[in-house]
Design a protein around this motif. Sequence first.
Motif, PDB file in Angstrom:
ATOM      1  N   UNK A 125       0.838  -1.196   0.000  1.00  0.00           N
ATOM      2  CA  UNK A 125       0.000   0.000   0.000  1.00  0.00           C
ATOM      3  C   UNK A 125       0.877   1.253   0.000  1.00  0.00           C
ATOM      4  N   UNK A 126       0.544   2.175  -0.908  1.00  0.00           N
ATOM      5  CA  UNK A 126       1.298   3.415  -0.999  1.00  0.00           C
ATOM      6  C   UNK A 126       2.541   3.307  -1.855  1.00  0.00           C
ATOM      7  N   UNK A 127       2.761   2.168  -2.447  1.00  0.00           N
ATOM      8  CA  UNK A 127       3.901   1.987  -3.350  1.00  0.00           C
ATOM      9  C   UNK A 127       3.348   1.746  -4.754  1.00  0.00           C
ATOM     10  N   UNK A 128       3.716   0.642  -5.393  1.00  0.00           N
ATOM     11  CA  UNK A 128       3.196   0.339  -6.727  1.00  0.00           C
ATOM     12  C   UNK A 128       1.923  -0.500  -6.636  1.00  0.00           C
ATOM     13  N   UNK A 129       1.137  -0.280  -5.586  1.00  0.00           N
ATOM     14  CA  UNK A 129      -0.102  -1.043  -5.409  1.00  0.00           C
ATOM     15  C   UNK A 129      -1.112  -0.776  -6.520  1.00  0.00           C
ATOM     16  N   UNK A 130      -0.954   0.316  -7.258  1.00  0.00           N
ATOM     17  CA  UNK A 130      -1.842   0.589  -8.388  1.00  0.00           C
ATOM     18  C   UNK A 130      -1.680  -0.457  -9.490  1.00  0.00           C
ATOM     19  N   UNK A 131      -0.587  -1.233  -9.442  1.00  0.00           N
ATOM     20  CA  UNK A 131      -0.343  -2.247 -10.478  1.00  0.00           C
ATOM     21  C   UNK A 131      -1.462  -3.283 -10.535  1.00  0.00           C
ATOM     22  N   UNK A 132      -2.199  -3.419  -9.453  1.00  0.00           N
ATOM     23  CA  UNK A 132      -3.295  -4.388  -9.394  1.00  0.00           C
ATOM     24  C   UNK A 132      -4.537  -3.898 -10.138  1.00  0.00           C
ATOM     25  N   UNK A 133      -4.625  -2.574 -10.362  1.00  0.00           N
ATOM     26  CA  UNK A 133      -5.852  -2.023 -10.943  1.00  0.00           C
ATOM     27  C   UNK A 133      -5.617  -1.094 -12.133  1.00  0.00           C
ATOM     28  N   UNK A 134      -4.364  -0.905 -12.507  1.00  0.00           N
ATOM     29  CA  UNK A 134      -4.065  -0.031 -13.650  1.00  0.00           C
ATOM     30  C   UNK A 134      -4.611  -0.666 -14.931  1.00  0.00           C
ATOM     31  N   UNK A 135      -4.968   0.162 -15.901  1.00  0.00           N
ATOM     32  CA  UNK A 135      -5.565  -0.325 -17.148  1.00  0.00           C
ATOM     33  C   UNK A 135      -4.811   0.213 -18.359  1.00  0.00           C
ATOM     34  N   UNK A 136      -4.930  -0.499 -19.449  1.00  0.00           N
ATOM     35  CA  UNK A 136      -4.374  -0.029 -20.714  1.00  0.00           C
ATOM     36  C   UNK A 136      -5.022   1.326 -21.026  1.00  0.00           C
ATOM     37  N   UNK A 137      -4.201   2.279 -21.423  1.00  0.00           N
ATOM     38  CA  UNK A 137      -4.686   3.625 -21.726  1.00  0.00           C
ATOM     39  C   UNK A 137      -4.492   4.617 -20.593  1.00  0.00           C
ATOM     40  N   UNK A 138      -4.213   4.119 -19.368  1.00  0.00           N
ATOM     41  CA  UNK A 138      -3.972   5.037 -18.252  1.00  0.00           C
ATOM     42  C   UNK A 138      -2.691   5.836 -18.496  1.00  0.00           C
ATOM     43  N   UNK A 139      -2.674   7.053 -17.971  1.00  0.00           N
ATOM     44  CA  UNK A 139      -1.504   7.924 -18.108  1.00  0.00           C
ATOM     45  C   UNK A 139      -0.528   7.695 -16.962  1.00  0.00           C
ATOM     46  N   UNK A 140       0.749   7.783 -17.290  1.00  0.00           N
ATOM     47  CA  UNK A 140       1.836   7.682 -16.324  1.00  0.00           C
ATOM     48  C   UNK A 140       2.811   8.796 -16.671  1.00  0.00           C
ATOM     49  N   UNK A 141       3.455   9.379 -15.678  1.00  0.00           N
ATOM     50  CA  UNK A 141       4.497  10.348 -15.990  1.00  0.00           C
ATOM     51  C   UNK A 141       5.729  10.077 -15.156  1.00  0.00           C
ATOM     52  N   UNK A 142       6.860  10.510 -15.683  1.00  0.00           N
ATOM     53  CA  UNK A 142       8.128  10.458 -14.966  1.00  0.00           C
ATOM     54  C   UNK A 142       8.726  11.854 -15.065  1.00  0.00           C
ATOM     55  N   UNK A 143       9.013  12.446 -13.909  1.00  0.00           N
ATOM     56  CA  UNK A 143       9.631  13.764 -13.859  1.00  0.00           C
ATOM     57  C   UNK A 143      11.069  13.590 -13.404  1.00  0.00           C
ATOM     58  N   UNK A 144      12.019  14.113 -14.188  1.00  0.00           N
ATOM     59  CA  UNK A 144      13.419  13.975 -13.799  1.00  0.00           C
ATOM     60  C   UNK A 144      13.799  15.090 -12.825  1.00  0.00           C
ATOM     61  N   UNK A 145      15.032  15.071 -12.367  1.00  0.00           N
ATOM     62  CA  UNK A 145      15.472  16.028 -11.355  1.00  0.00           C
ATOM     63  C   UNK A 145      15.831  17.391 -11.942  1.00  0.00           C
ATOM     64  N   UNK A 146      15.604  17.568 -13.265  1.00  0.00           N
ATOM     65  CA  UNK A 146      15.757  18.897 -13.866  1.00  0.00           C
ATOM     66  C   UNK A 146      14.388  19.548 -14.072  1.00  0.00           C
ATOM     67  N   UNK A 147      13.327  18.857 -13.629  1.00  0.00           N
ATOM     68  CA  UNK A 147      11.975  19.394 -13.764  1.00  0.00           C
ATOM     69  C   UNK A 147      11.293  19.038 -15.069  1.00  0.00           C
ATOM     70  N   UNK A 148      11.902  18.197 -15.872  1.00  0.00           N
ATOM     71  CA  UNK A 148      11.290  17.787 -17.145  1.00  0.00           C
ATOM     72  C   UNK A 148      10.378  16.588 -16.896  1.00  0.00           C
ATOM     73  N   UNK A 149       9.140  16.720 -17.347  1.00  0.00           N
ATOM     74  CA  UNK A 149       8.136  15.655 -17.159  1.00  0.00           C
ATOM     75  C   UNK A 149       7.873  14.965 -18.493  1.00  0.00           C
ATOM     76  N   UNK A 150       7.998  13.649 -18.489  1.00  0.00           N
ATOM     77  CA  UNK A 150       7.780  12.821 -19.674  1.00  0.00           C
ATOM     78  C   UNK A 150       6.493  12.037 -19.460  1.00  0.00           C
ATOM     79  N   UNK A 151       5.612  12.087 -20.428  1.00  0.00           N
ATOM     80  CA  UNK A 151       4.291  11.455 -20.319  1.00  0.00           C
ATOM     81  C   UNK A 151       4.240  10.158 -21.112  1.00  0.00           C
ATOM     82  N   UNK A 152       3.550   9.180 -20.538  1.00  0.00           N
ATOM     83  CA  UNK A 152       3.443   7.849 -21.118  1.00  0.00           C
ATOM     84  C   UNK A 152       2.002   7.372 -21.047  1.00  0.00           C
TER      85      UNK A 152
END
Length: 195
Positions: A125-152
Motif C-alpha cells: 500500500x502506498x507503493x506500486x499497489x496501483x499495479x493491481x488495478x491499472x488499465x491499458x490507456x492510463x496515463x503515467x508520468x516520470x519527472x526527472x530532477x531537472x523538472x522535465x516531465x515525460x508522459x506515457x
Amino acid sequence: MKKSTKITRLLLIVGIILIGAAVLMTVLPMISEKTAVAKNKEIISEIYSIIPEVSAGTVDDRVDMDMPSLEIDGEDFVAILGVPKFGVELPVYGEWDKSKVSRFPCRYTGSIYDKSLIIGGSDAKGQLDFSKIVSIGDSVFVTDMTGKRYSYTVTWVQSTDDVSSDALMGMEADLLLFTKNSGSLDYTVITCMRK
C-alpha cells in the motif's frame, strides 16, 4: 499442583504468546506502510521545492543518457513516478537496491532519455499497489530532477514469473514498471509508451 493444571497453564501462556505474535505481525506492517507513505510524501515535497518548475520533457539530441540525481536525507533519487488516475506520486531511488524496494520504487536499469527506463518496486500500500488495478490507456508520468516531465500511456499489463534482465529488456516499452505480487510467485509488468 496437579499435572493437568500445569499443562493447562502452559498451554494458556503459549496461546497468549501466539496471539500476541499474530497481532504484532498484523500491526507492524501496517505501521511500516503508513510510515513509508508519509516519508515518501515528504521526499516528493522536498524534491518539488528544489527542482525547477515542472515543464514538458521533449525528445532531444542528448549526448548524456545519465539521469541526474538529487540527494534527499542521504538517498539519491532520479525521478518522480506519477499515475494521475490514482493520485500517485512516488520518488524513484537511483539504483536497484532490494533493501529499499519496500520503501520506494527503484530504477532497475535504463534512462528516460533513451526510452529504456525500467523501475521495480513493491505492491505494498502506498507503493506500486496501483499495479493491481491499472488499465491499458492510463496515463503515467516520470519527472526527472531537472523538472522535465515525460508522459506515457500504459500499453500492456501482464503477469509473469520471469523478470530477469533479458526478459525485461526484451519487452517493447519506453517505460517498464514491475512489481512482485504479494503472496504469490509471479510479478506484474506494466509496459508504457511515450506520448
